[in-house]
Design an enzyme around this catalytic site. Sequence first.
Site, PDB file in Angstrom:
ATOM      1  N   HIS A  96       2.635   8.008  -2.890  1.00 14.82           N
ATOM      2  CA  HIS A  96       3.662   7.112  -2.332  1.00 14.82           C
ATOM      3  C   HIS A  96       4.522   7.984  -1.403  1.00 14.82           C
ATOM      4  O   HIS A  96       5.680   8.302  -1.680  1.00 14.82           O
ATOM      5  CB  HIS A  96       4.484   6.518  -3.469  1.00 14.82           C
ATOM      6  CG  HIS A  96       5.276   5.290  -3.108  1.00 14.82           C
ATOM      7  ND1 HIS A  96       5.509   4.887  -1.805  1.00 14.82           N
ATOM      8  CD2 HIS A  96       5.908   4.368  -3.892  1.00 14.82           C
ATOM      9  CE1 HIS A  96       6.230   3.785  -1.825  1.00 14.82           C
ATOM     10  NE2 HIS A  96       6.488   3.444  -3.071  1.00 14.82           N
ATOM     11  N   LYS A 139     -11.487 -13.826  -0.996  1.00 15.33           N
ATOM     12  CA  LYS A 139     -12.850 -14.344  -0.773  1.00 15.33           C
ATOM     13  C   LYS A 139     -13.873 -13.223  -0.792  1.00 15.33           C
ATOM     14  O   LYS A 139     -15.038 -13.420  -0.478  1.00 15.33           O
ATOM     15  CB  LYS A 139     -12.924 -15.061   0.582  1.00 15.33           C
ATOM     16  CG  LYS A 139     -11.927 -16.183   0.767  1.00 15.33           C
ATOM     17  CD  LYS A 139     -12.056 -16.749   2.186  1.00 15.33           C
ATOM     18  CE  LYS A 139     -10.752 -17.349   2.650  1.00 15.33           C
ATOM     19  NZ  LYS A 139     -10.749 -17.580   4.103  1.00 15.33           N
ATOM     20  N   THR A 179       9.920  -1.313  -1.305  1.00 12.84           N
ATOM     21  CA  THR A 179       9.097  -0.733  -0.241  1.00 12.84           C
ATOM     22  C   THR A 179       8.813  -1.776   0.837  1.00 12.84           C
ATOM     23  O   THR A 179       8.994  -1.532   2.035  1.00 12.84           O
ATOM     24  CB  THR A 179       7.788  -0.182  -0.828  1.00 12.84           C
ATOM     25  OG1 THR A 179       8.099   0.599  -1.970  1.00 12.84           O
ATOM     26  CG2 THR A 179       7.052   0.666   0.187  1.00 12.84           C
TER      27      THR A 179
HETATM   28  N1   CP Z   1      10.087   2.310  -5.460  1.00 14.49           N
HETATM   29  C1   CP Z   1       9.223   1.324  -5.182  1.00 14.49           C
HETATM   30  O1   CP Z   1       8.103   1.570  -4.749  1.00 14.49           O
HETATM   31  O2   CP Z   1       9.702   0.070  -5.458  1.00 14.49           O
HETATM   32  P1   CP Z   1       8.918  -1.284  -5.206  1.00 14.49           P
HETATM   33  O3   CP Z   1       7.751  -1.312  -6.151  1.00 14.49           O
HETATM   34  O4   CP Z   1       9.916  -2.382  -5.486  1.00 14.49           O
HETATM   35  O5   CP Z   1       8.445  -1.288  -3.791  1.00 14.49           O
END
Ligand code: CP
Length: 312
Positions: A132, A83, A54
């Site tokens: 996501h 912090k 990502t």
């Molecule tokens: N698919 C995906 O989110 O991979 P990463 O965690 O490597 O970003």
Amino acid sequence: LKHVVDSGDFNRAAVDVVFKEALKMEKVKPNTKESKVLSGYIMSTLFYEPSTRTRLSFESAMSRLGGTVLSTESAGEYSSAAKGETLEDTVRTVEAYADCIVIRHFQEGSAKRAAAVASVPILNAGDGPGQHPTQALLDLYTIQREIGRLEGIKVGMVGDLANGRTVRSLCMLLSMYNDVQVYFVAPEVVKMRDDVKAYLTARGIKWTEASDLHEVAADADVLYQTRIQRERFLDMNEYAAARGKYIIDKDLMRILKPTAVVMHPLPRVDEITTDVDSDPRAAYFRQARNGLYVRMALLKLCLADGHPDIPL
Ligand code: CP
């Protein structure tokens, strides 16, 4: 809408706009007019959790379109979050330095919190076990590219469905297409959460919980495997019970339809054996590559175009 925080914010028209643009991005060559459309724009990446695909695909996308990237190594450790600075204060600060902010954070809902205070677009790169959305868009784009259609497809989602933000977000996008059928295949401790099942039911999408991966593999157009996410377990006995229950290997590939594909958001541990990689139906590295094109499309639409059909 101005931010990409939740797959549920997208409609089919918006997805079509992103896909049309992503297709064009596949052909962008260095040192052309198209490769400079984001010249002068700055993207900041704030990653509080590890990432390869990502983060690097977002950074590559920005660079390939002529933009600049502003980052901090491991934001939780090396930004002022270490912090005690709140996410909100970090966002209010970074928005002065960048034209958009890509955030990965360990808390569900963190991207929404960031968007609530941000004056620049927030792109959610994964918020704990929540959402996501850019992964879901690249997953859907991959299905369209590999299978040639989105209507009427049968998708088997396998593995850690309770913690899997990719499958949650993908379910929301799939729910916009007619006659989609979803199978959930998960160990007992990580079954798909009820809110996603209710979301699908409310939109007339058929879903089934299955325990026999072979049966699902024989019927699916897409077998979407996911990693059991060790980092989300409080009880390591539960992790041990879940790990290794559903593996895609060469034997299972014999059952899969010749026209079907295996997908995985990656990284994988051992849930797809490496001898599957050479099978043409193993689409997961093509899927990761598509992440670049979809994120190039999103950044262009978000920064340069201000397209009215995309919820940004
Ligand atoms: N698919 C995906 O989110 O991979 P990463 O965690 O490597 O970003």
